[in-house]
Design an enzyme around this catalytic site. Sequence first.
Site, PDB file in Angstrom:
ATOM      1  N   ARG A   1      -3.936  80.400  24.003  1.00 35.68           N
ATOM      2  CA  ARG A   1      -3.415  80.063  25.319  1.00 35.68           C
ATOM      3  C   ARG A   1      -2.394  78.926  25.259  1.00 35.68           C
ATOM      4  O   ARG A   1      -2.479  77.939  25.977  1.00 35.68           O
ATOM      5  CB  ARG A   1      -4.533  79.696  26.287  1.00 35.68           C
ATOM      6  CG  ARG A   1      -4.087  79.881  27.725  1.00 35.68           C
ATOM      7  CD  ARG A   1      -5.207  79.630  28.704  1.00 35.68           C
ATOM      8  NE  ARG A   1      -4.749  79.967  30.033  1.00 35.68           N
ATOM      9  CZ  ARG A   1      -5.499  80.549  30.943  1.00 35.68           C
ATOM     10  NH1 ARG A   1      -6.719  80.905  30.647  1.00 35.68           N
ATOM     11  NH2 ARG A   1      -5.042  80.803  32.129  1.00 35.68           N
TER      12      ARG A   1
ATOM     13  N   GLN B   1      -2.052  92.734  22.445  1.00 41.51           N
ATOM     14  CA  GLN B   1      -1.185  91.940  23.311  1.00 41.51           C
ATOM     15  C   GLN B   1       0.279  92.348  23.125  1.00 41.51           C
ATOM     16  O   GLN B   1       1.117  92.033  23.948  1.00 41.51           O
ATOM     17  CB  GLN B   1      -1.356  90.443  23.021  1.00 41.51           C
ATOM     18  CG  GLN B   1      -2.720  89.906  23.448  1.00 41.51           C
ATOM     19  CD  GLN B   1      -2.889  88.415  23.198  1.00 41.51           C
ATOM     20  OE1 GLN B   1      -3.855  88.022  22.563  1.00 41.51           O
ATOM     21  NE2 GLN B   1      -1.979  87.579  23.682  1.00 41.51           N
TER      22      GLN B   1
ATOM     23  N   GLU C   1      -0.112  78.995  30.200  1.00 40.10           N
ATOM     24  CA  GLU C   1      -0.657  78.197  29.114  1.00 40.10           C
ATOM     25  C   GLU C   1      -0.551  76.695  29.346  1.00 40.10           C
ATOM     26  O   GLU C   1      -1.192  75.909  28.652  1.00 40.10           O
ATOM     27  CB  GLU C   1       0.045  78.620  27.824  1.00 40.10           C
ATOM     28  CG  GLU C   1      -0.216  80.113  27.599  1.00 40.10           C
ATOM     29  CD  GLU C   1       0.601  80.740  26.520  1.00 40.10           C
ATOM     30  OE1 GLU C   1       1.710  80.245  26.267  1.00 40.10           O
ATOM     31  OE2 GLU C   1       0.132  81.709  25.919  1.00 40.10           O
TER      32      GLU C   1
END
Lengths: 806, 287
Positions: free
Chosen positions: A384, A237, A760
């Site tokens: 998230r 990521q 999120e």
Amino acid sequence: MNDLTPTREQRTAALEGMGCKRKRVEDIRFTQGRGSYVDDIKLPGMLHGDFVRSPHPHARVKKIDDSEALKVPGVLAVITAETLKTVNLAWMPTLAGDVQMVLADGKVLFQNQEVAFVVATDRYAADDGINKVVVEYEPLPPLVDPFKSMDKDAPVLREDLVGKMSGAHGPRKHDNHIFEWTVGDKELTDAAFNKAEVKIKEMISYHRTHPSPLETCQCVCSFDKIKGELTIYGTFQAPHVIRTVVSLIAKLPEHKIHVIAPDIGGGFGNKVGAYPGYICAAVASIVTGKPVKWVEDRIENLTATSFARDYHMTTEVAATKDGKVTGLRVHVLADHGAFDACADPSKWPAGFFNIVTGSYDFPTAHLAVDGVYTNKAPGGVAYRCSFRVTEAAYCIERAMDILAQKLNMDPAELRLKNFIKPEQFPYHSALGWEYDSGDYHTAMRKMMETTGYAALRKEQADKRAAFKRGETREIMGLGVSFFTEIVGAGPSKNCDILGIAMFDSCEIRMHPTGAGIARVGSKSQGQGHETTWAQIIATEIGIPADNIMVEEGNTDTAPYGLGTYGSRSTPVAGAAIAMAARKIKAKAQMIAAYKLEVHEDDLEFDIDGFRVKGLPEKFMSMKDICWAAYNSVPPGMEPGLEAVSYYDPPNMTYPFGAYLCVMDIDVDTGVYNVRRFYALDDCGTRINPMIIEGQVHGGLTEAFAIAMGQEIRYDEVGNVVTGSFMDFFMPTAVETPHWETDFTVTPSPHHPIGAKGVGESPNVGGVPAFSNAVNDAFSFLGSTHIQMPHDFWRNWKAAKQLGAVA
Amino acid sequence: MIPGSFSYHRPASVADAVKLLSDLGEDARPLAGGHSLVPMMKLRLATPAHLIDLHGIAALRGISRSGNNLVIGAMTTQHELLASEDVAKAMPILHEAALLIADPQVRYRGTIGGNVANGDPGNDMPALMMSLGATYRLEGSGGARDVAAADFYQGAYFTALEPGEILTSVSVPVPAAGHGSAYEKLKRKVGDYATAAAAVVLTMAGGKVATCSIGLTNVHETPLLATDAAKAVIGTSLDAATLKKAAAAAEAIMAPAADARGPVEYRKHVGGIMVTRALQRAAAKAK
């Protein structure tokens, strides 16, 4: 101008810029099986690595015998901590300032911990090899309950830290203690509680769960001995951070490390950190001179790489009799597992948990977080959500419901009474944040009106009466959730990772024909960056989004960025993209002025080009300006049309939303039915409404899973019992409720395009909505708080404990 | 999640399959749909040296009528079972239960024979076959024999199958016309085994239960026939007290394991509720 001249609307629509429901360009390859993921990468001569893992949660490693494994055809090497010590890599630093064993060094500290790495010519041989490695263990007493971590007689887990009474975040109180983090004014808060008319106190747990992306963590490491260069393909990521970390710990020059994150099948925080598999594959490649692939399976992913949550939050609220909050006091016991491998900005051991005052105007608050070690897998990643923000939102949203129940007030009314008012923004919270913008009352009232909240409450009252008369065995709950997130980490004044400020970046190159490429420091894992980033540029410079190629994930070509997590891409990278585009536009304006023979101040930007003010027929399109940039720029100007921007955000952004969950529960079986779920999100300026809706659907589905059963559970002796999708609740389309989405728009005042980020929010706001619905359903039977997860048997247990089931 | 090495065999007849099984001995396992065996092999909990794939044996597939019985070949998939009009008409409970097994992808591969022969207490078909009074045909080197489903299950993964035998078909007597049936399965999600499930096949006469059988899934190490519970409802109109009595009788023989589906007490409790609900629904369907 004639009939064929496109209208302004047509010209705007042709750009497919901000606000357009542009179809996701990446889906053409994803939906046709043409994506390229790490496991699709096959290099000549590539070897495969696999781990021997510990069956014990806590044990001394007496001996590792690899002699039989090395006889297995195809097995080339067995790497252990002893091997890694020769290159000083038996341990690695974590993002949280701790160190972590790469391979078991003398001890194992959690079940399925990595013990040895078998390297073989194919995956089958590697697995045959791990079954032949004989490890002799001496079991030690396991420490599973975090509430017993700091007991006097608790087994000491981290022998490397014995006697070190100070860690990366200050003093340690016990050998199993990691840090204590305090924020707020204790004296003022204590005083507020001393004179409070009404107080509530509850231990609210947010259980351990896991991000569980569809694609597990994996890498291919390829070391070129001649060039001395290491290429790493991986599910990252944050590729640039991985490059810097590898350079620092492997002592390789950073320019000789190439990190490439190809298509990624979901991350949700699971793919932020560095795992032993990456280190072992890199070392194996350096040792063998061949590429080495490591791909973890589902069980390994669920049980060994980065869990989320596991926060136990003792929460107290002080209030007046008429429901005005006067103080908040929270103590968190944070179970970090065997190593502190939280993926937070370095100075924030509990992330941004101090957003725990939520959407409410608390005059004072105090927060203390104690992190402890247990014999469980390390992690604590932001699944998230921005760092520990979902834990904070759950904590305050449950607490507000508990207070409403105590005051006999409607939970929505209590929230309306305590919201930060629109005129209070920018708002300074009692725990130190500056909220950028918000209009909570409007959002909440819109939710209540759209859902028919008052009528639902009436229906609930009728159903409760019917239940008490024995006419139904079903109870009904309304779960109200109003969350404020803090995302977009973050400003260099308070956010860094290992000393690198958390800016983000974009480089745009326009080509002569009016097309271009944008390279960005973020990294999509499914968020749709290739689509939305091009939309920002399209609106900013007037080139159709279809003509902009977006590229991320290759550290050799993308400018340095801190990656994608914590909803930071739109707030930070999105801003860098807009700023880079504006640099392109500024140069384009000078070129247009030269070509149109006017002063640049006489030009105005008009959708897809520059027009001379007052002379509408004198116009130069951006497409033509791109061409001119390569053949007729003003004297003294460099040719070309390129720009780079590194954006250090002045503040975080604060998205918010109002959610409502309507749920029915059969008390005899505990089976629930989510009858309705309404989600209103305010993420500021909306770049692509279709992608926002998709993000909200995905986040709500994860929130539903977490609240209603998704759990990483250990038995009392430290065995992890939720190691597959059989028991780790991963809802299918059949179980997933129908989602109703809605929005308000309150732009961020400090962001170049006013966007706040949305990926999120639904996870952060969704979990309390589900949990509040369950708790609200049971509240009339006399309960104040039922812990998550709310799976069928636990609902039944609650009903039984409350006397609703014989 | 990588299986060990094994040899693969694909016989074309039952005789060849039986011969392979007896020649290769305990290191050989027959492979049907593979939905139980293959995951076990990937986890290396099962490490057969030889797999004998039964997909090449045409005689093992298909559904036919034989007197008052439907005979279902062992390699008939759940999907084929669902597609059969004979099954849907004659014994709707099999159709209903097959729809509750996992998901379409699994049902395209999963077979009736594998489902009933494996002895997995979580499988749905065994309790149904017991409550329908089915028999299984087992073929080995010594010939063929028939074993009642009710006598087949001995423990978790232990059955009446002798080494070298293959279950080749299931013979199910067609229930009386006008019978009612229901399969009530509580599960956490699609693809999950039952937390508890109950199969009921009954006939009614004059508003009272004339005959009844009740099968239970995943509440014991084997599937169960709840004989006492079934007896308790005969001659009644399924009033509340009778239902309670039947549920209690069924719960009395349940011995589920505590697992992530819930503690023992819960699984028994919902087992009783599944019995109650299946009885009520079956009675409503009976003519």
